[in-house]
Write a protein that holds these residues in place. Structure first.
Motif, mmCIF file in Angstrom:
data_model
loop_
_atom_site.group_PDB
_atom_site.id
_atom_site.type_symbol
_atom_site.label_atom_id
_atom_site.label_comp_id
_atom_site.label_asym_id
_atom_site.label_seq_id
_atom_site.Cartn_x
_atom_site.Cartn_y
_atom_site.Cartn_z
ATOM 1 N N PRO A 36 0.811 -1.225 0.000
ATOM 2 C CA PRO A 36 0.000 0.000 0.000
ATOM 3 C C PRO A 36 0.845 1.277 0.000
ATOM 4 C CG PRO A 36 -0.832 -1.581 1.605
ATOM 5 C CD PRO A 36 0.496 -2.087 1.156
ATOM 6 N N LEU A 52 2.307 1.796 -3.531
ATOM 7 C CA LEU A 52 1.275 2.192 -4.495
ATOM 8 C C LEU A 52 0.902 3.662 -4.336
ATOM 9 C CD1 LEU A 52 -1.065 -0.943 -4.518
ATOM 10 C CD2 LEU A 52 0.701 -0.306 -6.163
ATOM 11 N N ARG A 53 0.883 4.142 -3.108
ATOM 12 C CA ARG A 53 0.590 5.571 -2.892
ATOM 13 C C ARG A 53 1.659 6.447 -3.547
ATOM 14 N NH1 ARG A 53 -1.108 3.683 2.256
ATOM 15 N NH2 ARG A 53 0.937 4.135 3.184
#
Length: 229
Positions: A76, A79-80
Motif C-alpha cells: 500500500p 502504491l501511494r
C-alpha cells in the motif's frame, strides 16, 4: 515499558535517524541494519527516504530493506507513491514493486506511468510492468510500449527494447507493424528491438546502427532485419 522495550525503541529511533544522516555511509549502514531486522515502524521511513535519496547504492539498499518487510505493509505504501509529484518517488516505488513481484500491483502501472515524461519513471514502469503483467495481458502492454519507440537517448531506448524482449515472441506482430512507421527513428528502434529479441547477447548500440543502415537503404520490417526472422 520494559527495559527490552525501551532498548528496541531506542534502536529504532537511532536507525531512523541514520536514514537522514548527511553521510551516505551512515545511511547505507542504517538501511542494511533495518533490512536485517525488519519492523513495521520502518516501512514509512524507508519509502520516504527512497523519494529523496541521492546515492544509487543507498537507494538500492533501501529497496532491499523494503523487500524484507511483509508485503501487506509495503505494497500500500509503494502504491501511494505512484501518484507522487516527485519523479524519484515514482521511479523508486516502481523499481521496488518490480523486486517484490506481487501481481496485485500491476493495475496501478497505468498508461500515464508507462509514458511518463520523466525517462527514469518511464524506464522503471517498463521494467515493472514486464515483470508483473498477468498472463493474457501482454498484448495490451506491448501496444502501449511500442508507442515509446524512438524516445530519448540510447540508454532509454535500450531499456525499452530489453523490457519488450523480456516478453518474448508476443511482441513480434507489434514490432513488424511499427517497423513500417513513417519516423525513421521509430523504425530503427523497432528493428533493433527485433534483433535483440533474436540475439539477446548482441550489443544494442550495434543493433541500432545496423537498423539505421537498413532504414537509410529503404528497408523495413518486410525487407530488412524482420525479413530474416
Amino acid at each position: 515499558m520494559t527495559v527490552t522495550g525501551r532498548k528496541q525503541d531506542g534502536d529504532e529511533a537511532r536507525l531512523l535517524g541514520g536514514l537522514a544522516d548527511e553521510r551516505a555511509s551512515v545511511r547505507l549502514r542504517a538501511a542494511l541494519a533495518i533490512g536485517s531486522a525488519p519492523r513495521p515502524g520502518f516501512v514509512g521511513a524507508l519509502v520516504e527516504r527512497c523519494a529523496v535519496e541521492p546515492e544509487f547504492s543507498v537507494r538500492d539498499m533501501l529497496t532491499w530493506a523494503l523487500t524484507r518487510h511483509p508485503v501487506p505493509l509495503t505494497l500500500p505504501a509503494l502504491l501511494r507513491e505512484l501518484g507522487s509529484q516527485r519523479p524519484q518517488a515514482r521511479s523508486q516505488a516502481l523499481h521496488t514493486l518490480s523486486k517484490i513481484r506481487d501481481a496485485r500491483a500491476y493495475p496501478a502501472i497505468t498508461r500515464a506511468l508507462l509514458t511518463d515524461a520523466d525517462d527514469e519513471v518511464a524506464r522503471s514502469a517498463w521494467r515493472a510492468a514486464v515483470v508483473l503483467v498477468p498472463e493474457g495481458g501482454e498484448a495490451a502492454l506491448v501496444a502501449v510500449l511500442v508507442t515509446q519507440f524512438g524516445r530519448g537517448p540510447l540508454e532509454t531506448r535500450r531499456s525499452l527494447s530489453r523490457a519488450l524482449a523480456g516478453l518474448g515472441e508476443v511482441i513480434v506482430p507489434a514490432l513488424r507493424a511499427t517497423a513500417e512507421a513513417a519516423d525513421p527513428e521509430v523504425r530503427a528502434h523497432a528493428l533493433a528491438t527485433e534483433r535483440l529479441l533474436r540475439d539477446p547477447d548482441s550489443g544494442f548500440e550495434g543493433a541500432v546502427e545496423e537498423a539505421k543502415r537498413v532504414v537509410a537503404l529503404g528497408g523495413s520490417g518486410r525487407g530488412g532485419m524482420m525479413g530474416r526472422c
